[in-house]
Motif scaffolding. Structure first.
Motif, short mmCIF file in Angstrom:
data_model
loop_
_atom_site.label_atom_id
_atom_site.label_comp_id
_atom_site.label_asym_id
_atom_site.label_seq_id
_atom_site.Cartn_x
_atom_site.Cartn_y
_atom_site.Cartn_z
N GLY A 17 -8.50 7.84 -5.10
CA GLY A 17 -7.33 8.47 -5.72
C GLY A 17 -7.60 8.87 -7.15
N ALA A 34 -0.23 3.78 -3.10
CA ALA A 34 -0.82 5.12 -2.92
C ALA A 34 -0.08 6.20 -3.70
N LEU A 89 -7.93 2.73 -1.98
CA LEU A 89 -6.87 3.65 -2.40
C LEU A 89 -7.06 4.08 -3.86
N THR A 113 0.83 -1.21 0.00
CA THR A 113 0.00 0.00 0.00
C THR A 113 0.86 1.26 0.00
N SER A 129 -1.75 11.24 -1.72
CA SER A 129 -1.27 9.90 -1.38
C SER A 129 -1.29 9.69 0.14
N LEU A 163 -4.93 9.18 1.28
CA LEU A 163 -5.43 7.86 0.90
C LEU A 163 -5.01 6.81 1.94
N GLU A 164 -3.78 6.89 2.39
CA GLU A 164 -3.31 5.93 3.39
C GLU A 164 -3.86 6.23 4.78
#
Length: 510
Positions: free
Chosen positions: A412, A179, A408, A175, A430, A433-434
């Motif tokens: 995104g 991302a 993600l 991940t 990014s 998203l995480e």
């Protein structure tokens, strides 16, 4: 969209499908108190019917979406089966019992939670995998926590908090690489950006773990109970430092970037070899990998009809120095803890993943979530609102698509242009998203990550959620810091990140 594959849903249609799905799944679990599998199937059926008869999509197109959704998780399902085999072989091999026994000698309730958090964090950063961390050292910590009298949901939540540090921050994590690829930035810019939200949250969680540890240390440590646990473990298993070899092998292979499936399967092979050396037959070991291990001595003690029968069991197994009453209490706990594992123990979890990803595949193919996320994006005006929208979208993706990767990729893809128009550096997207997609995936029972953590640690997702502090605090920290203007990165003239509360004047016309 061409007539051949139907039309795009309206916002009202998408919201109606989401609303009914959420209500029915919630009612099934909370009101009817049934397993979540069938409510998800009903929700998937509704989504497919709307897609077929309202949106006029051909069934082959909808079915293809279901199959593609399931195919995304094939590796995860194989890993789940392997984890079941690991647990099934590591217990009779003495791996898990040895780690529990030594852990009880070293740790005390006051430092246990913080120690578990730190060690799981280190292992996950080294391996890049929350799954490998929970499936190796996490299993041992569950046993140690039980011996120290700490509730299983508390221990599980702390283990998951530590495991997700590496899942989010390690350069070895899938991940952590996915991302920035989706957002359009590089790996190390992405990791630096995540430090702004992850480090403060992690420090808060360390404080919480420390305070909770002192709370459990408030009672007296039952030395007699710990001795009883160690005595019963020693009466059934070979307790040795060799028990640490299989997890060390698995962790070392993960650090060496060995692919997940062969790396984890090496743990099965090592556990099977140790079980064979411990006196089990080949047939026994094959049975453990399929059906798991059934506690022998602890099971006999737990199933004894009275204290006299318990005393006889202890005598037969040459376990001395234990009162039958204490042995019965400890035996029942160890029977529950050690009777587990095997491929078949993961069948229910894999069935849940299959149902959830079938639903997610239909939702993605018919575009229901796309429409809702696009509507959310149109209402956004501020940077804080934009980050909050991505977080909400990632959580919705985890809820309705059932897979961490989709949480993600989908937000995104949809929000990338909005971040560019605002002049924000791609690492902001990014990072966000995480902050939500990666971190909240383990908090959804039917998500692949939530199902895995529950299966590996033996604690229902709903029970460990309150104690998985890092996972639910991190999105809130991200929202708070963004509104305060802390750690906000704007896109500079050369594409470099420029940290400022608001967009600098000289960058306004880029």
């Amino acid at each position: 969209m061409s007539e051949q594959i139907g039309r795009k849903p309206t916002l009202a249609e998408a919201l109606a499908v989401l609303f009914f799905s959420g209500v029915f799944i919630g009612a099934g679990v909370l009101y009817w108190e049934v397993s979540v599998h069938i409510p998800i199937v009903v929700a998937a059926t509704l989504a497919a019917l709307v897609g077929r008869f309202v949106l006029k999509r051909p069934w082959t197109n909808i079915e293809e979406g279901m199959i593609q959704g399931i195919m995304m998780a094939m590796q995860a399902m194989l890993i789940l089966y392997i984890i079941g085999m690991i647990i099934g072989t590591w217990i009779p091999a003495g791996v898990v019992p040895s780690m529990i026994s030594y852990g009880l000698s070293i740790l005390s309730p006051s430092i246990f939670l913080l120690t578990a958090l730190l060690i799981c964090s280190i292992v996950s950063l080294a391996t890049g995998s929350s799954w490998s961390t929970a499936g190796t050292v996490g299993i041992a910590f569950m046993g140690i926590g039980a011996g120290l009298g700490i509730p299983a949901p508390v221990t599980a939540g702390i283990i998951i908090s530590g495991a997700y540090v590496g899942d989010k921050m390690s350069p070895l994590s899938d991940t952590t690489n996915l991302a920035p690829a989706v957002a359009g930035t590089d790996l190390f810019q992405h990791i630096r950006a995540m430090c702004w939200t992850t480090i403060p949250t992690y420090l808060v969680v360390c404080v919480i773990a420390t305070v909770m540890g002192f709370r459990y240390a408030g009672g007296s440590l039952d030395g007699a109970k710990i001795s009883a646990i160690q005595a019963i473990l020693a009466g059934e298993f070979h307790i040795s430092l060799l028990g640490f070899v299989p997890p060390i092998i698995v962790i070392a292979l993960c650090v060496a970037k060995c692919p997940a499936i062969p790396g984890l399967f090496s743990g099965v092979a090592a556990g099977a070899a140790m079980a064979l050396m411990g006196g089990y037959s080949v047939g026994d070991v094959l049975g453990f990998t399929l059906d798991g291990y059934t506690a022998a001595l602890a099971g006999e003690i737990a199933g004894a009809p009275d204290l006299g029968a318990v005393a006889k069991v202890l005598t037969d197994h040459q376990v001395v120095g234990l009162s039958p009453a204490l042995a019965r209490e400890v035996g029942g706990m160890l029977d529950t803890l050690l009777t587990r594992g095997g491929m078949m123990s993961m069948a229910n979890t894999i069935a849940l993943i299959t149902c959830a990803l079938s639903f997610g595949g239909i939702m993605e193919r018919c575009g229901f979530l796309d429409v809702v996320l696009e509507a959310i994006m149109k209402m956004v005006r501020t940077v804080g609102g934009l980050v909050t929208s991505v977080i909400v979208s990632a959580v919705l993706s985890n809820l309705f698509l059932g897979d961490q990767y989709l949480s993600l990729v989908m937000p995104g893809r949809i929000f990338k242009s909005a971040f560019e128009k605002k002049g924000l550096h791609a690492r902001m997207l990014s990072r966000t998203l995480e902050d939500a997609g990666t971190m909240t995936s383990s908090l959804v029972p039917w998500n692949t990550c939530g199902a895995y953590m529950s299966g590996a640690l033996g604690v229902p997702t709903a029970q460990y959620i309150p104690y998985a502090f890092l996972n639910w605090l991190n999105p809130l920290m991200a929202i708070l810091l963004t509104y305060l203007g802390i750690g906000v990165a704007w896109r500079g003239r050369e594409g470099e990140p420029v940290l400022a509360r608001t967009r600098p004047e000289e960058l306004m016309h880029l």
